[in-house]
Design a protein around this motif. Structure first.
Motif, PDB file in Angstrom:
ATOM      1  N   ASN A  75      26.588  33.296 -29.922  1.00  0.00           N
ATOM      2  CA  ASN A  75      27.076  32.174 -30.705  1.00  0.00           C
ATOM      3  C   ASN A  75      26.067  31.038 -30.595  1.00  0.00           C
ATOM      4  OD1 ASN A  75      28.552  29.519 -31.085  1.00  0.00           O
ATOM      5  ND2 ASN A  75      30.196  30.924 -31.635  1.00  0.00           N
ATOM      6  N   ALA A  76      25.589  30.532 -31.738  1.00  0.00           N
ATOM      7  CA  ALA A  76      24.533  29.520 -31.731  1.00  0.00           C
ATOM      8  C   ALA A  76      25.015  28.168 -31.241  1.00  0.00           C
ATOM      9  CB  ALA A  76      23.922  29.393 -33.132  1.00  0.00           C
ATOM     10  N   LYS A  77      26.299  27.930 -31.272  1.00  0.00           N
ATOM     11  CA  LYS A  77      26.825  26.628 -30.844  1.00  0.00           C
ATOM     12  C   LYS A  77      27.166  26.592 -29.362  1.00  0.00           C
ATOM     13  CE  LYS A  77      26.610  25.023 -35.023  1.00  0.00           C
ATOM     14  NZ  LYS A  77      25.522  24.084 -35.383  1.00  0.00           N
ATOM     15  N   THR A  78      27.621  27.728 -28.829  1.00  0.00           N
ATOM     16  CA  THR A  78      28.107  27.754 -27.452  1.00  0.00           C
ATOM     17  C   THR A  78      27.286  28.631 -26.522  1.00  0.00           C
ATOM     18  OG1 THR A  78      29.581  29.649 -27.831  1.00  0.00           O
ATOM     19  CG2 THR A  78      30.445  27.440 -28.344  1.00  0.00           C
ATOM     20  N   GLY A  79      26.482  29.546 -27.079  1.00  0.00           N
ATOM     21  CA  GLY A  79      25.734  30.496 -26.269  1.00  0.00           C
ATOM     22  C   GLY A  79      26.515  31.738 -25.898  1.00  0.00           C
ATOM     23  N   GLU A  80      27.769  31.821 -26.292  1.00  0.00           N
ATOM     24  CA  GLU A  80      28.606  32.961 -25.926  1.00  0.00           C
ATOM     25  C   GLU A  80      28.014  34.272 -26.443  1.00  0.00           C
ATOM     26  OE1 GLU A  80      33.195  34.598 -26.602  1.00  0.00           O
ATOM     27  OE2 GLU A  80      32.496  32.781 -27.617  1.00  0.00           O
ATOM     28  N   HIS A  81      27.997  35.288 -25.573  1.00  0.00           N
ATOM     29  CA  HIS A  81      27.485  36.601 -25.939  1.00  0.00           C
ATOM     30  C   HIS A  81      28.422  37.269 -26.942  1.00  0.00           C
ATOM     31  CE1 HIS A  81      27.391  41.035 -25.352  1.00  0.00           C
ATOM     32  NE2 HIS A  81      26.081  40.851 -25.337  1.00  0.00           N
TER      33      HIS A  81
END
Length: 237
Positions: A137-143
């Motif tokens: 996720n580009a906003k949170t970094g979530e995989h």
């Protein structure tokens, strides 16, 4: 190494903040169309005699050779700390928004990261020097998903590690694991599922990031592999 990574961040950010806070995005390696050209206007014609003013800097990126991507007011880059690849995200004032690991990185000759993240909407894609593709996720970094392409497509790594920044075109993620009948592969960008592989082409990867062009009715991926320059139909492989 850390010092060199610091300079690359500072110099790049100046380009996008010299005239306006939110200027033209630079969402992937070599810019919007992968040709090193920016549509931005109002930039300096030359640097001041004393050099460009440093707006901010950041220590602790680790080892690597990645450049930066800029999208929606966020600056992205990668670095290796220990043996792990880390994805960093900053705001335009240099504040670290988040950092996340994306898997083991290249620890052989010239150790460190090679990939510049590719931003596509609310997702980010990158490929490690070990051939691992990851979507975050580009906003949170979530995989979101990943594929270990060297293992899954029977690819062999190259002398200084896979050095490729992921190409996104439509719904496809294009990458070059250099496998048997799978020099280049297309994956579905939402899930990572395989769409096609290059049957009949089994050369290893080279130090190249693919680009896409239109020629008449044909949409082609252009890239350089172990011993060839190739043009591949993006719809069929």
């Amino acid at each position: 190494m850390n010092h060199l990574r610091k300079i690359s961040i500072v110099a790049s950010v100046i380009l996008w903040t010299s005239s306006t806070l939110y200027a033209v995005d630079w969402p992937q390696f070599r810019g919007p169309t992968r040709d090193g050209q920016s549509p931005e206007t109002g930039l300096m014609k030359k640097w001041p005699a004393e050099g460009p003013k440093e707006l901010w800097s950041f220590e602790g990126l680790g080892k690597g050779y990645a450049s930066v991507a800029v999208a929606d007011g966020i600056v992205y880059t990668t670095g290796m700390v220990g043996e792990e690849g880390l994805l960093f995200a900053f705001d335009l004032k240099g504040n670290l928004k988040w950092k996340v690991g994306y898997g083991p990185e290249w620890t052989g000759s010239r150790p460190g990261t090679r990939t510049t993240p590719t931003i596509d909407g609310d997702r980010l894609y990158l490929m490690s020097g070990q051939g691992r593709i990851a979507c975050h996720n580009a906003k949170t970094g979530e995989h979101i998903w990943h594929r270990d392409t060297l293992q899954e497509f029977q690819g062999k790594n190259i002398q200084w590690g896979i050095a490729e920044s992921i190409l996104i075109d439509g719904e496809k993620v294009i990458c070059t694991p250099g496998g048997s009948d799978a020099t280049v592969v297309a994956l579905k960008k939402t899930t990572g599922e395989t769409i096609w592989t290059t049957k009949g082409l089994s050369e290893r990867s080279a130090y190249c990031s693919p680009a896409v062009i239109d020629r008449g009715p044909n949409r082609l991926i252009l890239t350089m592999v172990e011993a060839s320059i190739v043009g591949i139909d993006i719809n069929t492989g």
